[in-house]
Scaffold this active site. Structure first.
Site, PDB file in Angstrom:
ATOM      1  N   HIS A  98      -0.841   1.368  -4.513  1.00  0.00           N
ATOM      2  CA  HIS A  98      -0.944  -0.044  -4.915  1.00  0.00           C
ATOM      3  C   HIS A  98      -0.832  -0.178  -6.435  1.00  0.00           C
ATOM      4  O   HIS A  98      -0.226  -1.116  -6.947  1.00  0.00           O
ATOM      5  CB  HIS A  98      -2.302  -0.619  -4.495  1.00  0.00           C
ATOM      6  CG  HIS A  98      -2.510  -0.700  -3.014  1.00  0.00           C
ATOM      7  ND1 HIS A  98      -3.375   0.135  -2.345  1.00  0.00           N
ATOM      8  CD2 HIS A  98      -1.969  -1.518  -2.077  1.00  0.00           C
ATOM      9  CE1 HIS A  98      -3.376  -0.185  -1.054  1.00  0.00           C
ATOM     10  NE2 HIS A  98      -2.516  -1.166  -0.858  1.00  0.00           N
ATOM     11  N   ASP A 150       5.755   0.910   4.085  1.00  0.00           N
ATOM     12  CA  ASP A 150       5.897  -0.072   5.164  1.00  0.00           C
ATOM     13  C   ASP A 150       7.343  -0.563   5.137  1.00  0.00           C
ATOM     14  O   ASP A 150       7.622  -1.716   4.808  1.00  0.00           O
ATOM     15  CB  ASP A 150       4.907  -1.216   4.952  1.00  0.00           C
ATOM     16  CG  ASP A 150       3.471  -0.726   5.027  1.00  0.00           C
ATOM     17  OD1 ASP A 150       3.097  -0.219   6.085  1.00  0.00           O
ATOM     18  OD2 ASP A 150       2.759  -0.812   4.016  1.00  0.00           O
TER      19      ASP A 150
HETATM   20  O1  PAF Z   1       1.093  -4.393   3.337  1.00  0.00           O
HETATM   21  C1  PAF Z   1       0.036  -5.050   3.373  1.00  0.00           C
HETATM   22  O2  PAF Z   1      -0.993  -4.675   2.806  1.00  0.00           O
HETATM   23  C2  PAF Z   1       0.002  -6.353   4.163  1.00  0.00           C
HETATM   24  O3  PAF Z   1       0.768  -6.263   5.323  1.00  0.00           O
HETATM   25  C3  PAF Z   1       0.414  -7.581   3.328  1.00  0.00           C
HETATM   26  C4  PAF Z   1       1.851  -7.496   2.851  1.00  0.00           C
HETATM   27  C5  PAF Z   1      -0.511  -7.706   2.125  1.00  0.00           C
HETATM   28  C6  PAF Z   1       0.272  -8.849   4.178  1.00  0.00           C
HETATM   29  O4  PAF Z   1      -1.026  -9.020   4.653  1.00  0.00           O
END
Ligand code: PAF
Length: 283
Positions: free
Chosen positions: A37, A150
């Site tokens: 992140h 993802d």
């Molecule tokens: O990838 C994630 O953490 C979630 O799917 C997101 C994009 C924040 C949507 O809730």
């Protein structure tokens, strides 16, 4: 770093920045942040003057019996990490702020959400597309960053952004890995020490798939079956291990040139996902 909990306050702050000509980057998250992140925040910084992150564990993307309740909520630690990484604003709404009444309006991207995680988590991508649309309407960023881990989510969001004319640049950011290859994930914390020792097998199998395809194997179904069996005999329950077209996320054909090998496999109660790009250069 400013932390705001309401849509109105967040809108007002972002509008003020944009009115003074500043470009806004956005990193949506569900919290329990890790180095992957933080890399998204660093990337957003490169593209924007101000960086907004959100933390919202979105109930509409979890199916019945999934880990919505157990999903770790670690706001204070996350705030410190985001502030250290140079985030300007954190939007951290409560569920009632995002869904004040029964939600009757949904965003659903056809086809791209049908395979892989879409098949094993019905309704998941509808929940993701809907909440990301809501967040895009609230934050109105110029650019938004999403992790390639993802990969299907990234494909769905890119398509939704184009189809619905959001006018936001979507930036995909490479997967951050532990030293042994395990893709960083907020769910890795669920793994027992024994499961953690096995978990790097997921990426090792993706690397085997890539090596086989690069060596000329085009029997993608056979390859997927062999590697699935190998992961299962190592102790995983495999939801899917598939070779897909990198753009359409549909099962790959021997004519496709840009591929992804994607996997979702369960170890105990933890569902791990990962993927690897494969570019085919052949006559
Ligand atoms: O990838 C994630 O953490 C979630 O799917 C997101 C994009 C924040 C949507 O809730």
């Amino acid at each position: 770093m400013l932390t705001l909990h309401t849509i109105a306050d967040t809108r007002a702050q972002v509008r003020a920045w944009q009115a003074s000509g500043l470009r806004v980057g956005f990193v949506p998250t569900m919290g329990n942040l890790h180095a992957g992140h933080i890399r998204l925040v660093t990337e957003a910084r490169r593209h924007a003057d101000k960086v907004v992150a959100s933390i919202f564990v979105n109930p509409t993307q979890f199916g019945p019996g999934e880990d919505f309740d157990a999903y770790p909520r670690t706001l204070e630690r996350d705030q410190a990490r985001l502030a250290d990484a140079g985030t300007d604003l954190l939007f951290a709404p409560a569920v009632d702020e995002m869904y004040p009444q029964q939600n009757l309006s949904w965003v659903d991207v056809d086809q791209l959400g049908e395979h892989l995680c879409g098949a094993s988590r019905p309704g998941h991508f509808r929940g993701v597309s809907t909440v990301v649309s809501k967040l895009f309407h609230i934050v109105t960023p110029d650019v938004a960053c999403f992790g390639e881990k993802d990969f299907q989510q990234l494909a769905v969001i890119r398509r939704m952004t184009r189809d619905l004319c959001f006018g936001i640049d979507i930036v995909g950011v490479a997967t951050e890995r532990e030293a042994d290859g395990l893709a960083m994930s907020s769910r890795n914390g669920y793994l027992s020490p024994e499961e953690r020792a096995l978990a790097p097998q997921v990426y090792a199998h993706l690397q085997q798939a890539r090596a086989a395809i690069e060596a000329g194997d085009t029997d993608y179904q056979g390859l997927s079956q062999r590697l699935t069996e190998s992961l299962e005999s190592a102790g995983f329950r495999v939801d899917y291990l598939d070779v897909v077209n990198a753009e359409t996320v549909a099962p790959a054909t021997p004519e496709d040139r840009a591929l992804r090998v994607a996997v979702a496999a369960r170890l105990g109660k933890t569902r791990l996902i990962d993927n690897i790009p494969v570019a085919i250069v052949r006559d």
